[in-house]
Motif scaffolding. Sequence first.
Motif, mmCIF file in Angstrom:
data_model
loop_
_atom_site.group_PDB
_atom_site.id
_atom_site.type_symbol
_atom_site.label_atom_id
_atom_site.label_comp_id
_atom_site.label_asym_id
_atom_site.label_seq_id
_atom_site.Cartn_x
_atom_site.Cartn_y
_atom_site.Cartn_z
ATOM 1 N N UNK A 59 0.823 -1.214 0.000
ATOM 2 C CA UNK A 59 0.000 0.000 0.000
ATOM 3 C C UNK A 59 0.853 1.258 0.000
ATOM 4 N N UNK A 60 0.342 2.298 -0.645
ATOM 5 C CA UNK A 60 0.820 3.661 -0.446
ATOM 6 C C UNK A 60 -0.085 4.313 0.593
ATOM 7 N N UNK A 61 0.134 5.602 0.841
ATOM 8 C CA UNK A 61 -0.609 6.260 1.914
ATOM 9 C C UNK A 61 -1.048 7.663 1.525
ATOM 10 N N UNK A 62 -2.196 8.034 2.094
ATOM 11 C CA UNK A 62 -2.738 9.384 1.980
ATOM 12 C C UNK A 62 -2.551 10.031 3.345
ATOM 13 N N UNK A 63 -1.804 11.131 3.379
ATOM 14 C CA UNK A 63 -1.479 11.769 4.648
ATOM 15 C C UNK A 63 -1.942 13.220 4.637
ATOM 16 N N UNK A 64 -2.072 13.797 5.849
ATOM 17 C CA UNK A 64 -2.568 15.164 5.946
ATOM 18 C C UNK A 64 -1.781 16.008 6.948
#
Length: 374
Positions: A59-64
């Motif tokens: 998986x890749x990731x969505x970060x904030x």
Amino acid sequence: MTLLDPAPTTLTPRLELHVPTALTRFRQLRAALPGTAIHYAVKANPHPVLLRALVAAGSGFDVASPAEVRACLEAGARADDLVYSNPIKLRADIVSAAGLGVRLFVVDSPEETRKVAEAAPGSAVLCRIVTSGSGSDWPLSRKYGCSTSEAVEVLRLAAGLGLDPAGVSFHVGSQQRDPSAWDTPIEASSRVFAALRQAGLRPWLLDLGGGFPAALEGGAPALDAYGAAIRRSLRKRFGSRRPRTIIEPGRSVVADSGRLVTSVVAVVHRGDTRWVYLDAGVFTGLVETLDEAIRYRLETDVDGPTGPCVLAGPTCDSADVLYEKQPVHLPLALTEGDRVVLTSAGAYTTCYSTVGFNGFAPLPTELVLGLVPA
Ligand SMILES: *Cc1c(COP(=O)(O)O)cnc(C)c1O
């Protein structure tokens, strides 16, 4: 033990998290959308064991935030596998994220595009377009997203400022029950791509966001139906010029892997209404029950006939009511000390647990090795 110590995990409330279930859901999503990269939305549940398992699964990731960037890097992710999808960012946070190697940022305004160009020169940007959010239980529209014509202007500006105008991003709303909800924003995105190409630019990435459902009350189609609808829409709207695609699922990966175990604090009759107070509430992980938007399924071992009741949390705040407009049905014999389990509660619970509100400890996580009933 002081007032703010976390409770030992044999006590309630606690979130039981079964990471293998999350991996199964990750693989189901990947099978539903072959060729689309998955960037798990860390905000749904940032548990380090979960993040490590997802890295190992590809998986890749969505970060904030920079803290989420660091959590992913510590779990073994590469900075190249991160998309920083918060359209509004502290300037210092962009500098930190870029310093950690992040190269892909989401914007939705000229102001934020200039900020990214200054704080992370030369990076790539996606422009977020607005969606209606209809069909979803937890809409994410209004706060973020611009029109298609604004997106063209934002991405042209980005190119002029030395950024890579990578493409378009959107989110159809969380717990989206309608698999066809992606078609309108995919069509809108295809118009942005066409306009950019006419202007001599080369957009290459389409971010289809999150929104895929969990097994909450009310049900939703299987993930395969979402994959089929999205693939059909991409074919229809982009034809042979299909860009690279990514999704940012949070809830659909992790919700079904978690059970929130609570105890009944009290059952009280007020006039004709039975009130059941649990030891978890809006400030202990159940913030998504605000406006009764997200409806968890409930389980209890108590037998016998059931009846309607209002379900509330333990704090002294009158906002700490979970379900009242649409009451829940629980056994009439339910009493102090009985367990009530909220299923599919692995997403947006531990991360939204307020530290020490009214002196109640934040919601702890217990990793479980046994099988979690589906
Ligand atoms: C929260 C969020 C997600 C995850 O949404 P789910 O509905 O949980 O899949 C994805 N992308 C962005 C930009 C988000 O803010």
